[in-house]
Design an enzyme around this catalytic site. Structure first.
Site, short mmCIF file in Angstrom:
data_model
loop_
_atom_site.label_atom_id
_atom_site.label_comp_id
_atom_site.label_asym_id
_atom_site.label_seq_id
_atom_site.Cartn_x
_atom_site.Cartn_y
_atom_site.Cartn_z
N SER A 134 -1.25 51.15 -33.62
CA SER A 134 -1.81 50.40 -32.51
C SER A 134 -0.64 49.70 -31.83
O SER A 134 0.43 50.26 -31.67
CB SER A 134 -2.87 49.42 -33.01
OG SER A 134 -3.41 48.67 -31.94
N TYR A 148 -2.68 51.35 -20.92
CA TYR A 148 -2.14 51.37 -22.28
C TYR A 148 -2.86 50.34 -23.14
O TYR A 148 -3.26 50.63 -24.27
CB TYR A 148 -0.64 51.09 -22.26
CG TYR A 148 0.00 51.11 -23.63
CD1 TYR A 148 0.31 52.31 -24.24
CD2 TYR A 148 0.26 49.92 -24.33
CE1 TYR A 148 0.87 52.34 -25.52
CE2 TYR A 148 0.82 49.94 -25.59
CZ TYR A 148 1.12 51.15 -26.18
OH TYR A 148 1.67 51.17 -27.44
N LYS A 152 -5.16 51.09 -26.62
CA LYS A 152 -4.91 50.48 -27.92
C LYS A 152 -6.05 49.56 -28.35
O LYS A 152 -6.35 49.45 -29.55
CB LYS A 152 -3.58 49.72 -27.89
CG LYS A 152 -2.36 50.64 -27.74
CD LYS A 152 -2.31 51.70 -28.82
CE LYS A 152 -1.04 52.54 -28.75
NZ LYS A 152 -0.97 53.59 -29.80
#
Length: 272
Positions: A134, A148, A152
């Protein structure tokens, strides 16, 4: 005790550094990459201890075939490190549909496919450790990395649920949450949107916060990963680097204060 480690995205960055650390101590590594020519040095140094496989994690059928081949080659998969991924840099308004879908496809769905492929093997073994890469940006956010961040955050939600589902099956689950490191994640591996000058200032302000000690040294993470893999009771979440925890703690203090301030409104909304 020798372990068999399956690592995606092993051609560079954390993936390659960690693969070599495992090989160096005598473990067996199934190393996947889109371009396995980048693994030639590891093959030359460690021979049969490494099994390189060409893999694009976006191809679900290829993922299942690669996991099957790795299991057949070494006889087991003790640890999965889902490392493949990249950063999409740009403001949310700048992001095209294809850029957004590609980011989620690799960082989230690719990780999901590999996890699904490995689970039956680990269930049959009644043992295994799934480690998802992660990010601190799966817990807190910065501007101009919104997609992004989203990918995550999705990994975090998926993995926390997974840990609950497999807790009684002998399978351990962890998330590694690095702060910024001097890998090529922000360089050759990165994708950038077409810039809109409206967002120049917010991008410049973000860059201005990158002090000389902001980026950790990737090689310094190896002992942490080895300790995580060897732990009998590994954590669900592990920060890498000295910047992540203080940042997250500060952000959560702000969140708690805001939730507290609005708690009366929240409670009224329950209806009882």
């Amino acid at each position: 005790m020798t372990k068999t480690i399956f690592i995606t995205g092993a051609s560079r960055g954390f993936g390659k550094i960690w693969a070599e650390a495992f090989l160096n101590r005598g473990d067996q590594v199934i190393a996947t990459a889109r371009d396995i020519s980048h693994l030639k040095d590891l093959v030359g140094n460690y021979g049969e201890k490494i099994f390189p496989l060409k893999l694009d994690v976006n191809d679900r059928d290829a993922v299942f075939a690669a996991v099957k081949a790795g299991k057949e080659h070494f006889g087991a998969i003790d640890v999965l490190i889902n490392n493949a991924g990249y950063g999409l840099f740009g403001a949310i308004e700048e992001t095209t549909e294809q850029e957004a879908r590609d980011q989620m496809e690799t960082n989230f769905f690719g990780l999901l496919w590999v996890t699904q492929a490995v689970l039956p093997i680990m269930r049959e073994q009644n043992s295994g450790h799934i480690i998802q890469l992660s990010s601190v940006l799966g817990v807190v956010t910065v501007p101009t990395l919104g997609l992004y961040n989203a990918s995550k955050f999705a990994v975090e939600g998926l993995t926390e649920s997974l840990a609950q589902e497999v807790a009684e099956l002998g399978i351990k689950v962890s998330m590694v949450e690095p702060n910024a490191f001097s890998t090529d994640w922000g360089g050759a591996s990165a994708i950038h949107t077409n810039a809109n000058p409206v967002y120049d200032k917010v991008k410049a302000d973000l860059q201005a916060g990158f002090t000389p000690d902001f980026f950790g040294k990737p090689e310094a993470t190896t002992q942490a990963i080895l300790k995580l893999v060897d732990s009998e009771k590994p954590p669900l979440r592990l920060f890498l680097g000295s910047k992540a925890y203080p940042w997250v703690k500060q952000v959560y203090q702000t969140r708690y204060a805001e939730w507290d301030a609005w708690s009366e409104v929240s409670n009224e909304a329950h209806g009882h």
